[in-house]
Design a protein around this motif. Structure first.
Motif, PDB file in Angstrom:
ATOM      1  N   LEU A 107       0.836  -1.196   0.000  1.00 53.04           N
ATOM      2  CA  LEU A 107       0.000   0.000   0.000  1.00 53.04           C
ATOM      3  C   LEU A 107       0.872   1.248   0.000  1.00 53.04           C
ATOM      4  O   LEU A 107       1.918   1.286   0.641  1.00 53.04           O
ATOM      5  CB  LEU A 107      -0.900   0.021   1.243  1.00 53.04           C
ATOM      6  CG  LEU A 107      -1.794  -1.194   1.476  1.00 53.04           C
ATOM      7  CD1 LEU A 107      -2.568  -1.017   2.784  1.00 53.04           C
ATOM      8  CD2 LEU A 107      -2.752  -1.412   0.319  1.00 53.04           C
ATOM      9  N   ASN A 108       0.420   2.264  -0.719  1.00 54.05           N
ATOM     10  CA  ASN A 108       1.035   3.587  -0.674  1.00 54.05           C
ATOM     11  C   ASN A 108       0.044   4.576  -0.065  1.00 54.05           C
ATOM     12  O   ASN A 108      -1.165   4.358  -0.092  1.00 54.05           O
ATOM     13  CB  ASN A 108       1.421   4.067  -2.073  1.00 54.05           C
ATOM     14  CG  ASN A 108       2.500   3.224  -2.718  1.00 54.05           C
ATOM     15  OD1 ASN A 108       2.404   2.887  -3.890  1.00 54.05           O
ATOM     16  ND2 ASN A 108       3.536   2.865  -1.978  1.00 54.05           N
ATOM     17  N   GLU A 109       0.594   5.659   0.499  1.00 57.67           N
ATOM     18  CA  GLU A 109      -0.211   6.695   1.166  1.00 57.67           C
ATOM     19  C   GLU A 109      -1.060   6.097   2.294  1.00 57.67           C
ATOM     20  O   GLU A 109      -2.195   6.528   2.523  1.00 57.67           O
ATOM     21  CB  GLU A 109      -1.076   7.460   0.162  1.00 57.67           C
ATOM     22  CG  GLU A 109      -0.242   8.263  -0.824  1.00 57.67           C
ATOM     23  CD  GLU A 109      -1.049   9.291  -1.607  1.00 57.67           C
ATOM     24  OE1 GLU A 109      -2.153   9.674  -1.160  1.00 57.67           O
ATOM     25  OE2 GLU A 109      -0.563   9.693  -2.688  1.00 57.67           O
ATOM     26  N   ALA A 110      -0.489   5.144   3.014  1.00 57.60           N
ATOM     27  CA  ALA A 110      -1.207   4.484   4.118  1.00 57.60           C
ATOM     28  C   ALA A 110      -0.932   5.188   5.447  1.00 57.60           C
ATOM     29  O   ALA A 110      -0.981   4.570   6.509  1.00 57.60           O
ATOM     30  CB  ALA A 110      -0.782   3.022   4.197  1.00 57.60           C
ATOM     31  N   TYR A 111      -0.669   6.491   5.395  1.00 56.35           N
ATOM     32  CA  TYR A 111      -0.230   7.254   6.562  1.00 56.35           C
ATOM     33  C   TYR A 111      -1.119   7.081   7.788  1.00 56.35           C
ATOM     34  O   TYR A 111      -0.640   6.938   8.899  1.00 56.35           O
ATOM     35  CB  TYR A 111      -0.171   8.749   6.221  1.00 56.35           C
ATOM     36  CG  TYR A 111       0.848   9.126   5.187  1.00 56.35           C
ATOM     37  CD1 TYR A 111       2.182   9.261   5.519  1.00 56.35           C
ATOM     38  CD2 TYR A 111       0.472   9.369   3.865  1.00 56.35           C
ATOM     39  CE1 TYR A 111       3.133   9.627   4.571  1.00 56.35           C
ATOM     40  CE2 TYR A 111       1.407   9.737   2.910  1.00 56.35           C
ATOM     41  CZ  TYR A 111       2.738   9.864   3.269  1.00 56.35           C
ATOM     42  OH  TYR A 111       3.660  10.217   2.314  1.00 56.35           O
ATOM     43  N   ARG A 112      -2.413   7.111   7.608  1.00 57.29           N
ATOM     44  CA  ARG A 112      -3.332   7.093   8.768  1.00 57.29           C
ATOM     45  C   ARG A 112      -3.955   5.723   9.003  1.00 57.29           C
ATOM     46  O   ARG A 112      -4.891   5.595   9.780  1.00 57.29           O
ATOM     47  CB  ARG A 112      -4.444   8.127   8.533  1.00 57.29           C
ATOM     48  CG  ARG A 112      -3.932   9.547   8.374  1.00 57.29           C
ATOM     49  CD  ARG A 112      -5.061  10.538   8.145  1.00 57.29           C
ATOM     50  NE  ARG A 112      -5.799  10.251   6.911  1.00 57.29           N
ATOM     51  CZ  ARG A 112      -7.116  10.139   6.838  1.00 57.29           C
ATOM     52  NH1 ARG A 112      -7.848  10.257   7.936  1.00 57.29           N
ATOM     53  NH2 ARG A 112      -7.711   9.911   5.683  1.00 57.29           N
ATOM     54  N   CYS A 113      -3.423   4.715   8.339  1.00 57.37           N
ATOM     55  CA  CYS A 113      -4.111   3.422   8.305  1.00 57.37           C
ATOM     56  C   CYS A 113      -3.489   2.346   9.186  1.00 57.37           C
ATOM     57  O   CYS A 113      -3.958   1.207   9.193  1.00 57.37           O
ATOM     58  CB  CYS A 113      -4.165   2.908   6.866  1.00 57.37           C
ATOM     59  SG  CYS A 113      -5.102   3.970   5.736  1.00 57.37           S
TER      60      CYS A 113
END
Length: 223
Positions: A107-113
């Motif tokens: 996953l990319n851009e999974a900052y808040r996940c």
């Protein structure tokens, strides 16, 4: 022992640029969708399926099917989009994991996940702390395989979010070494390139050089 390598992610580059990088790595570029592609080394590409955006801004979830020494391996790639609600990401991943049973999810851009990813059943989550660039890339490995090593590759060059004029710390990639249930080893590098713009040329060059070092045999990166 068979060892194959997979570099996969939102490259933020054209496919021609990915092909040039694949040649430096001694591998094959595999087209996904938009800027989301893969580089395969030591494995055969069986098929690629573009599945849909599932709430992402412009990125489709993509399923790459490989053959590693006769063992079929599926890798799911998806830039979830930082603006998507984590609970919706979790719902989609549960649906996709049940339907396709991917061996690896990147996953990319999974900052808040980070918290919700750990509720996806039958997968181990490898991701940095839920702040900063370490949380951008997440690698999920199915429980039926064994992770031999997981680490972060940290870039030094800052990069700029061109649309917002904001300078951010160096990207961080995830590097996993996985013993597949069928016997071979698959090395996975989850990659998210800096925005494609001349201002980020140094950051992109650093990332490319690091990927090439990781891909080459008989080096410290090749572990």
């Amino acid at each position: 022992m068979t060892v194959a390598s997979l570099v996969i992610g939102d490259t933020n580059q054209s496919f021609d640029e990915v092909k040039a990088l694949a040649e430096r790595c001694g591998g094959t570029a595999v087209r996904g969708h938009g800027p989301d592609h893969a580089i395969v080394i030591g494995a055969d590409v069986v098929d690629v399926h573009v599945l849909g955006k599932y709430g992402s801004d412009a990125h489709h979830a993509i399923l790459f099917e490989l053959a590693v020494d006769g063992v079929t391996v599926t890798a799911l790639l998806w830039n979830v989009w930082v603006g998507q609600k984590p609970r919706r990401v979790r719902r989609t991943l549960r649906r996709l994991s049940r339907r396709h049973r991917p061996d690896v999810i990147v996953l990319n851009e999974a900052y808040r996940c980070g918290d919700v990813l750990r509720t996806v059943k039958r997968y181990d989550v490898h991701q940095g702390p839920n702040v900063g660039e370490g949380a951008d890339v997440a690698v999920l490995v199915a429980h039926r395989h064994r992770t031999l090593r997981s680490r972060a590759l940290r870039m030094r060059q800052t990069w700029t979010v061109v649309s917002k004029g904001r300078v951010k710390p160096g990207r961080e990639f995830r590097a996993d070494r996985i013993r597949l249930a069928g016997g071979p080893v698959l090395r996975v590098l989850g990659w998210h390139g800096p925005t494609d713009h001349p201002i980020n040329a140094d950051a992109a060059a650093e990332a490319h050089d690091r990927i090439v070092r990781w891909a080459q045999p008989r080096t410290k990166e090749h572990r």
